[in-house]
Motif scaffolding. Structure first.
Motif, mmCIF file in Angstrom:
data_model
loop_
_atom_site.group_PDB
_atom_site.id
_atom_site.type_symbol
_atom_site.label_atom_id
_atom_site.label_comp_id
_atom_site.label_asym_id
_atom_site.label_seq_id
_atom_site.Cartn_x
_atom_site.Cartn_y
_atom_site.Cartn_z
ATOM 1 N N ALA A 1 0.874 -1.258 0.047
ATOM 2 C CA ALA A 1 0.068 0.152 -0.080
ATOM 3 C C ALA A 1 0.809 1.184 -0.007
ATOM 4 O O ALA A 1 1.830 1.096 0.711
ATOM 5 N N HIS A 2 0.666 2.173 -0.816
ATOM 6 C CA HIS A 2 1.357 3.359 -0.999
ATOM 7 C C HIS A 2 1.057 4.630 -0.293
ATOM 8 O O HIS A 2 -0.254 5.239 -0.389
ATOM 9 N N GLN A 3 2.022 5.034 0.497
ATOM 10 C CA GLN A 3 1.644 6.197 1.370
ATOM 11 C C GLN A 3 2.427 7.162 0.694
ATOM 12 O O GLN A 3 3.570 7.442 0.857
ATOM 13 N N ARG A 4 1.676 8.093 -0.202
ATOM 14 C CA ARG A 4 2.383 9.179 -1.038
ATOM 15 C C ARG A 4 2.966 10.128 -0.212
ATOM 16 O O ARG A 4 4.108 10.925 -0.621
ATOM 17 N N GLU A 5 2.535 10.656 0.993
ATOM 18 C CA GLU A 5 2.879 11.751 1.855
ATOM 19 C C GLU A 5 3.083 11.149 3.204
ATOM 20 O O GLU A 5 2.097 10.289 3.719
ATOM 21 N N GLN A 6 4.117 11.466 3.999
ATOM 22 C CA GLN A 6 4.389 10.828 5.355
ATOM 23 C C GLN A 6 3.571 11.966 6.160
ATOM 24 O O GLN A 6 3.925 12.899 6.675
ATOM 25 N N LEU A 7 2.037 11.584 6.571
ATOM 26 C CA LEU A 7 1.395 12.483 7.394
ATOM 27 C C LEU A 7 0.890 11.858 8.645
ATOM 28 O O LEU A 7 -0.065 12.075 9.291
ATOM 29 N N GLY A 8 1.709 11.045 9.304
ATOM 30 C CA GLY A 8 1.457 10.362 10.354
ATOM 31 C C GLY A 8 1.119 8.921 10.341
ATOM 32 O O GLY A 8 0.481 8.250 9.362
ATOM 33 N N LEU A 9 1.006 8.102 11.561
ATOM 34 C CA LEU A 9 0.691 6.828 11.804
ATOM 35 C C LEU A 9 -0.731 6.407 11.225
ATOM 36 O O LEU A 9 -0.933 5.524 10.663
ATOM 37 N N ALA A 10 -1.642 7.238 11.809
ATOM 38 C CA ALA A 10 -2.883 7.159 11.602
ATOM 39 C C ALA A 10 -3.531 7.132 9.978
ATOM 40 O O ALA A 10 -4.108 6.444 9.317
ATOM 41 N N HIS A 11 -2.735 8.171 9.248
ATOM 42 C CA HIS A 11 -2.828 8.381 7.585
ATOM 43 C C HIS A 11 -2.156 6.966 7.178
ATOM 44 O O HIS A 11 -2.753 6.500 6.168
ATOM 45 N N ALA A 12 -1.088 6.649 7.690
ATOM 46 C CA ALA A 12 -0.391 5.306 7.105
ATOM 47 C C ALA A 12 -1.089 3.968 7.117
ATOM 48 O O ALA A 12 -1.566 3.386 6.291
ATOM 49 N N ILE A 13 -1.874 3.997 8.192
ATOM 50 C CA ILE A 13 -2.742 2.931 8.479
ATOM 51 C C ILE A 13 -4.046 2.882 7.403
ATOM 52 O O ILE A 13 -4.350 1.722 6.916
ATOM 53 N N LEU A 14 -4.637 3.995 7.179
ATOM 54 C CA LEU A 14 -5.654 4.187 6.299
ATOM 55 C C LEU A 14 -5.248 3.602 4.887
ATOM 56 O O LEU A 14 -6.084 3.358 4.263
ATOM 57 N N GLN A 15 -3.877 3.753 4.586
ATOM 58 C CA GLN A 15 -3.368 3.171 3.142
ATOM 59 C C GLN A 15 -3.567 1.985 3.266
ATOM 60 O O GLN A 15 -3.930 1.278 2.191
ATOM 61 N N ALA A 16 -3.757 1.063 4.221
ATOM 62 C CA ALA A 16 -3.849 -0.374 4.252
ATOM 63 C C ALA A 16 -5.483 -0.909 4.347
ATOM 64 O O ALA A 16 -5.333 -2.116 4.155
ATOM 65 N N GLU A 17 -6.295 0.219 4.506
ATOM 66 C CA GLU A 17 -7.712 -0.509 4.658
ATOM 67 C C GLU A 17 -8.185 -1.156 3.832
ATOM 68 O O GLU A 17 -8.994 -2.090 3.915
ATOM 69 N N PRO A 18 -7.957 -0.805 2.428
ATOM 70 C CA PRO A 18 -8.633 -1.663 1.466
ATOM 71 C C PRO A 18 -8.163 -3.026 1.344
ATOM 72 O O PRO A 18 -8.962 -3.850 0.754
#
Length: 243
Positions: free
Chosen positions: A76-93
C-alpha cells in the motif's frame, strides 16, 4: 491473521545511513529492519503481510517482491508521510478482519504472541504490547494510563507531563474499527494524523483495549546510536551460551 507493517518513513534522523535507502532497509547485524519485523511476524503465525511503503518504495518492492518466505505481500502506498493514522488508512482496502500492526523500524525480542492470544479473546477490541520506561524518557512516546483491570483508558502522544511511565512499543492488534477512528482524526499541531488520537476515539466509543506487559526488549531505531544498541543486543542474544 493479517499484519500491517508501516515502512514508509524516510529516516532523516538516521542519516547518513538513509542517504541512499529507506529507513526500513537500514541493517542491524546484517539484516534490514523490515526483514527482522517480517521474521517476528512469521514466527507468531501471520499468514499475509500488508506493507505500507513510501520513501524510495521501489527498493523495498524490488527486494521482497510479492512474498516473503512463502507468505504473500501486498503493498500500500503512502504518498505523503502524514502520520501513523494516515499510514494505517492506506492499508484499509487490503484488510478483512482483525489484524496485527507493527512498526517497521523497531527491533523486537519479546512476547508478541501473547498480544495475538489476547486479541482472540472475545472481550478485547484491541491489545497493545507496552513497556515501562524511566519517567524522564516517557515524553518521547505515546504514554498510556490504565485502570485496575489492565485496560487502557487514555493515550497521550509525547506529553510534557506524562500520566505514567507506561508507553506503547509499536506492536498492536486491532479490529477494523481502528480505520473508522483514523478517518475521524484531525491533524495535530505537527500537521500529522496521530495514532494515539485514533486510539482515544476507540476508547471514548467504549472499546476495550488491553495492555500486555512486554517480556523481553525492543529498540526503536530512530538514531544511529539506536541502531548500534540494537545490533549489540541482537548479537548478545544470539551468542552461544558457554558450556
Amino acid at each position: 491473521m493479517q499484519a500491517v507493517v508501516l515502512a514508509a518513513g524516510e529516516g532523516t534522523r538516521l542519516r547518513p545511513l538513509t542517504e541512499d535507502k529507506p529507513k526500513a532497509l537500514v541493517e542491524v547485524d546484517g539484516k534490514p529492519l523490515v526483514e527482522d519485523v517480517f521474521d517476528n511476524l512469521l514466527e507468531i503465525g501471520v499468514t499475509e503481510l500488508v506493507v505500507v511503503v513510501g520513501y524510495q518504495k521501489e527498493q523495498i518492492i524490488e527486494r521482497y517482491g510479492d512474498a516473503y518466505e512463502g507468505v504473500p505481500i501486498t503493498y500500500a502506498h503512502q504518498r505523503e508521510q502524514l502520520g501513523l493514522a494516515h499510514a494505517i488508512l492506506q492499508a484499509e482496502p487490503h484488510v478483512d478482519d482483525d489484524f496485527v500492526l507493527m512498526l517497521g523500524d523497531n527491533v523486537f525480542r519479546g512476547n508478541l504472541g501473547d498480544v495475538i492470544k489476547r486479541q482472540h479473546e472475545e472481550r478485547a477490541d484491541a491489545a497493545f504490547l507496552v513497556e515501562e520506561v524511566p519517567y524522564e524518557e516517557a515524553s518521547r512516546y505515546g504514554v498510556l494510563d490504565t485502570n485496575e483491570y489492565g485496560e487502557i483508558v487514555e493515550v497521550v502522544e509525547k506529553p510534557d507531563e506524562p500520566p505514567s511511565n507506561l508507553v506503547m512499543t509499536g506492536f498492536y492488534t486491532f479490529t477494523p474499527a481502528i480505520f473508522h477512528a483514523c478517518h475521524l482524526v484531525q491533524p495535530s499541531d505537527r500537521g500529522e494524523y496521530e495514532l494515539p488520537d485514533a486510539i482515544d476515539l476507540l476508547i471514548q466509543s467504549g472499546r476495550t483495549i488491553d495492555a500486555i506487559r512486554m517480556d523481553g526488549w525492543r529498540i526503536d531505531v530512530g538514531y544511529p546510536e539506536d541502531r548500534e544498541e540494537a545490533e549489540r543486543r541482537v548479537q548478545e542474544a544470539e551468542a552461544p551460551i558457554p558450556e
